[in-house]
Every structure is written in C-alpha cells, then in structure tokens.
Design a protein around this motif. Structure first.
Motif, PDB file in Angstrom:
ATOM      1  N   GLU A 305       0.824  -1.205   0.000  1.00 31.30           N
ATOM      2  CA  GLU A 305       0.000   0.000   0.000  1.00 31.30           C
ATOM      3  C   GLU A 305       0.860   1.257   0.000  1.00 31.30           C
ATOM      4  OE1 GLU A 305      -3.855   1.959   2.284  1.00 31.30           O
ATOM      5  OE2 GLU A 305      -2.697   0.378   3.264  1.00 31.30           O
ATOM      6  N   GLU A 306       0.520   2.188  -0.882  1.00 34.84           N
ATOM      7  CA  GLU A 306       1.172   3.496  -0.907  1.00 34.84           C
ATOM      8  C   GLU A 306       0.835   4.200   0.412  1.00 34.84           C
ATOM      9  OE1 GLU A 306       3.015   7.071  -2.176  1.00 34.84           O
ATOM     10  OE2 GLU A 306       1.186   6.829  -1.032  1.00 34.84           O
ATOM     11  N   PRO A 307       1.851   4.564   1.221  1.00 30.69           N
ATOM     12  CA  PRO A 307       1.566   5.015   2.585  1.00 30.69           C
ATOM     13  C   PRO A 307       0.854   6.356   2.698  1.00 30.69           C
ATOM     14  CG  PRO A 307       3.921   5.180   2.107  1.00 30.69           C
ATOM     15  CD  PRO A 307       3.297   4.449   0.966  1.00 30.69           C
ATOM     16  N   HIS A 308       0.900   7.202   1.672  1.00 32.39           N
ATOM     17  CA  HIS A 308       0.275   8.530   1.758  1.00 32.39           C
ATOM     18  C   HIS A 308      -1.018   8.603   0.965  1.00 32.39           C
ATOM     19  CE1 HIS A 308       4.451  10.361   2.878  1.00 32.39           C
ATOM     20  NE2 HIS A 308       3.839   9.799   3.907  1.00 32.39           N
ATOM     21  N   ASP A 309      -1.623   7.447   0.701  1.00 37.08           N
ATOM     22  CA  ASP A 309      -2.941   7.386   0.079  1.00 37.08           C
ATOM     23  C   ASP A 309      -2.972   8.062  -1.288  1.00 37.08           C
ATOM     24  OD1 ASP A 309      -5.517   6.345   0.276  1.00 37.08           O
ATOM     25  OD2 ASP A 309      -6.349   8.297   0.823  1.00 37.08           O
ATOM     26  N   SER A 310      -1.875   7.934  -2.047  1.00 41.08           N
ATOM     27  CA  SER A 310      -1.804   8.499  -3.395  1.00 41.08           C
ATOM     28  C   SER A 310      -2.090   7.419  -4.426  1.00 41.08           C
ATOM     29  CB  SER A 310      -0.405   9.081  -3.665  1.00 41.08           C
ATOM     30  OG  SER A 310      -0.112  10.135  -2.779  1.00 41.08           O
ATOM     31  N   ALA A 311      -2.721   7.820  -5.513  1.00 45.14           N
ATOM     32  CA  ALA A 311      -2.886   6.896  -6.633  1.00 45.14           C
ATOM     33  C   ALA A 311      -1.518   6.541  -7.198  1.00 45.14           C
ATOM     34  CB  ALA A 311      -3.742   7.544  -7.715  1.00 45.14           C
ATOM     35  N   LEU A 312      -1.394   5.351  -7.736  1.00 48.97           N
ATOM     36  CA  LEU A 312      -0.141   4.885  -8.329  1.00 48.97           C
ATOM     37  C   LEU A 312      -0.308   4.832  -9.843  1.00 48.97           C
ATOM     38  CD1 LEU A 312       0.659   2.061  -5.759  1.00 48.97           C
ATOM     39  CD2 LEU A 312       1.844   4.243  -6.008  1.00 48.97           C
ATOM     40  N   TYR A 313       0.470   5.662 -10.530  1.00 53.09           N
ATOM     41  CA  TYR A 313       0.326   5.797 -11.978  1.00 53.09           C
ATOM     42  C   TYR A 313       1.108   4.755 -12.767  1.00 53.09           C
ATOM     43  CZ  TYR A 313      -2.310  10.194 -12.183  1.00 53.09           C
ATOM     44  OH  TYR A 313      -3.295  11.142 -12.121  1.00 53.09           O
ATOM     45  N   CYS A 314       2.209   4.269 -12.211  1.00 53.99           N
ATOM     46  CA  CYS A 314       3.068   3.382 -13.002  1.00 53.99           C
ATOM     47  C   CYS A 314       3.925   2.512 -12.090  1.00 53.99           C
ATOM     48  CB  CYS A 314       3.982   4.199 -13.933  1.00 53.99           C
ATOM     49  SG  CYS A 314       4.931   5.488 -13.081  1.00 53.99           S
ATOM     50  N   ILE A 315       4.303   1.350 -12.615  1.00 53.90           N
ATOM     51  CA  ILE A 315       5.183   0.433 -11.888  1.00 53.90           C
ATOM     52  C   ILE A 315       6.144  -0.225 -12.872  1.00 53.90           C
ATOM     53  CG2 ILE A 315       3.747  -0.149  -9.877  1.00 53.90           C
ATOM     54  CD1 ILE A 315       2.729  -2.582 -11.445  1.00 53.90           C
ATOM     55  N   GLN A 316       7.263  -0.674 -12.336  1.00 55.34           N
ATOM     56  CA  GLN A 316       8.172  -1.559 -13.070  1.00 55.34           C
ATOM     57  C   GLN A 316       8.824  -2.471 -12.045  1.00 55.34           C
ATOM     58  OE1 GLN A 316      11.459   0.187 -15.277  1.00 55.34           O
ATOM     59  NE2 GLN A 316      12.075  -1.786 -16.116  1.00 55.34           N
ATOM     60  N   THR A 317       9.122  -3.711 -12.440  1.00 58.09           N
ATOM     61  CA  THR A 317       9.808  -4.642 -11.550  1.00 58.09           C
ATOM     62  C   THR A 317      11.132  -5.056 -12.177  1.00 58.09           C
ATOM     63  OG1 THR A 317       9.075  -6.802 -12.383  1.00 58.09           O
ATOM     64  CG2 THR A 317       7.522  -5.567 -11.012  1.00 58.09           C
TER      65      THR A 317
END
Length: 389
Positions: A305-317
C-alpha cells in the motif's frame, strides 16, 4: 606459489559461504585470488538476493554485459537510496509523457511526437538532442511500446501508428473513435484499449483490427501474457464490475475476472507481467497487487500500500525482488522490496507548488528515469559504496 591448488569447483563451494563484504576483502589478498573472486560465477548466488542486479527469479541474466560484482556494488545504493539526482530535460507546457528504455537509448513522448535519445554508456547521461523523432499523430501520444523492430504508439486522435525503427516506414491502424489510452505488443500481436470502451486485437499484416471486444468501461491498461495466448485489461472501474479481466487471444473471450472487492473508481492504471503466471497491477486505490494466476482469481497473492494514500500511476519490476512505483502527488518515486510490506526508499522529485504525478518510470541496472508533467528526472545509483572495493 603453492605447487598444488584446490580445484576450482572446490573453491566455488568454499566461496559460496561468504557474504559480499567477505568476498570483497578476500579479493584484496593477491592478484590470483582477485581475478578468481571477480568471476560472475562467484557472485551469482549473492546477486540473486540483492535488488536490481539483473538476475531474475528464474535465473536469467538481463545485464550480462556488466560484471556481477559491479552490479552488487550498485545494488547496495538502490537499497540504501544513495543516488545523484538530475533533470536532463525540461519543457514549459504541462504534458502527459511516457518513457521506454532500450539498452543505451531512451524514448520519450512529448505532445504529438516521440524523441529517441542516446544515453552515455559509462555515465548514463542523456544526450539533449534526439537522434530520431517519430511523429504522425494529430493529437498527443498517450502510450507507446518498443519491440526489436518497431515503435508502436497510440494517440488521442484514436490512431495507432507502427513505426519501423530502422527503415522509417509507418503503418496506420484505424478503428478506435476516441483516444487510445494503452497498448502492448509482442511478436507481431498488438492489443489496444481506449476511452471508447473497447479493446482491439491487431496484427502487423492488416490496418484493420482482427477483433474488437466491447468493454463495460474505459480501458486504461493492457498487458499481453508472455505465452501470447492471453492478455489482461484494466478499466476505470466506474461501473459495478471488477476492473481486471483476462481474455483469450484466439477466441476473444473473457476467461477470468481478477478480484472481487474493488472500490468504485479503483481504476487500474498500469500492469506488468513478470512471468506467465505473475501479474503486477496498480492504480487509483493506492495498492500494488501481485496476482498469481495459478491460484484463486478472487484474491491477490500479495499487496503493497502506498503510505500517503496516493494513486499509483506506473510500476516496473526487476524480475526478482524490486518494484519501483510512481505516485500521483509531488513526483514521488518509491522503491519496494517484495519481501517486505513497507516501502524501502522514496524520492520526491517535484516541489509542492509544482506538484506532478510520475506518469511513467523506467530503470536500468544503475539509473532510474521518471517522466513528470514538465521534466524528465534521473536518479544515478552508480556511485561506489565504501564497503565493496
């Protein structure tokens, strides 16, 4: 010199019990040991436990041209958050840029064009003048993907353009009547999703879609499985349906719905397959989720979970232990270790008066590049830690 030396396989077995600090100290004993200890075979077991060393979960080495010892050095900086920050490109108008990396090249969309930029092999610095410009859209580029031979872009004009990277030939694919929010391509197969509430299946042999799938909502993200037999769509989740669906490529039929308790508006903005059965997703509900497609589809296998309640626009692994995510406020990039639930490191790239989402991020073994509304930011992790020589 001793007349009799231990066989190499015995030495490898002995060295396998040492950690990275002990190996580094041992390599300073003499030249013979230095050269032996610096071999990739000695460092491979250690590298697999570190972040972003290029050794994936299945043992594939994606940065085989870089010595493993050097990558373990740099991995310490990823873990500790030690990096040099820079802003290699700025522009005045607020945009929704997208980025792709291909070895020593970076591709960046700005409004209706995509620029290809060379990266210095040693420093990772960006040459400010693009070596190639890809154009043709009448509106902004929303997303684009790279294959070995093509650059494929979707625009707000509803068009998909297929640029041949070497010959410069362009093919236009027409079908969507609103902006193409997302697309993916593998081995001549193209999947696109649009605001017009359709997903379309294309091939490089025709300018018309092979199939059109009517969706319940706007499509914001798509990903083709590594097996090429299926693909996943992520929608805006504004209706009473799960936003994640798996589709059969040949039959164009939904074969599975993922999840059962999404909040209304919890749209999926980005997704990435790490293997044929492991899918990572993120979006407006602030979670990164790992879906194991071998298990029950009703619940994800893990979540962060994003700790500051922000939407997550993108990820990479990195294909192993690390996830990088881009948040909706203040240009926050976070690094996650999948073995932990809390964020490992975070970097705020924009100031409060000029808050911007991280629209896209990509990383190599030593650099992370993040595209914000008015700038491209880079994080250089290639400094040498003092405890590995």
């Amino acid at each position: 010199r001793p007349r009799h030396r231990l066989p190499e396989d015995v030495l490898y077995q002995i060295l396998s019990y040492l950690d990275y600090r002990s190996l580094s100290r041992l390599s300073q004993v003499c030249k013979t040991i230095y050269h032996f200890v610096n071999r990739d075979a000695v460092w491979k077991k250690i590298a697999k436990d570190f972040l972003n060393t290029g050794i994936t979960r299945n043992g594939t080495d994606i940065y085989h041209h870089i010595p493993l010892k050097e990558r373990v050095k740099i991995a310490q900086n990823w873990c500790d958050g030690v990096c040099n920050r820079a802003v290699p490109l700025k522009w005045k108008t607020k945009l929704l840029p997208w980025v792709q990396l291909d070895r020593d090249m970076l591709f960046l969309s700005q409004a209706a064009v995509i620029g290809g930029y060379s990266l210095c092999q040693d420093s990772g610095r960006l040459h400010r003048n693009p070596f190639e410009i890809y154009s043709g859209h009448k509106g902004d580029v929303c997303r684009f993907v790279l294959t070995d031979a093509h650059l494929i872009s979707g625009g707000s004009d509803g068009k998909i353009l297929v640029h041949h990277r070497r010959r410069g030939v362009m093919l236009e694919l027409s079908g969507h009547n609103q902006e193409v929010n997302c697309l993916d391509s593998k081995d001549g197969l193209i999947i696109s999703g649009s605001r017009d509430r359709t997903a379309r299946i294309w091939t490089l042999t025709s300018s018309c879609p092979r199939d059109t799938i009517a969706m319940q909502d706007r499509v914001w993200s798509v990903a083709i499985s590594p097996t090429l037999s299926s693909f996943v769509t992520g929608t805006a989740c504004c209706e009473n349906f799960s936003p994640l669906s798996i589709w059969d490529v040949e039959r164009s039929e939904c074969v599975c719905i993922l999840g059962s308790q999404f909040r209304r508006g919890a749209g999926v903005l980005d997704m990435v397959f790490e293997s044929p059965f492991q899918l990572f997703t993120c979006g407006y509900d602030t979670f990164i989720r790992l879906w194991d497609l071998r298990l029950s589809p009703r619940k994800c296998a893990m979540e962060w979970e994003e700790p500051h309640d922000s939407a997550l626009y993108c990820i990479q692994t990195d294909g192993n232990h690390m996830i990088a995510s881009g948040s909706s406020y203040y240009g926050v990039v976070r690094l996650w270790d999948k073995r932990q639930t809390r964020c490992l490191q975070f970097f705020q790239l924009s100031s409060q008066p000029a808050s911007s989402p991280v629209y896209c991020l990509r990383f190599s073994s030593s650099h992370l590049y993040a595209a914000l509304a008015t700038a491209l930011h880079s994080l250089d992790f290639s400094q040498n830690p003092i405890y590995i020589r």
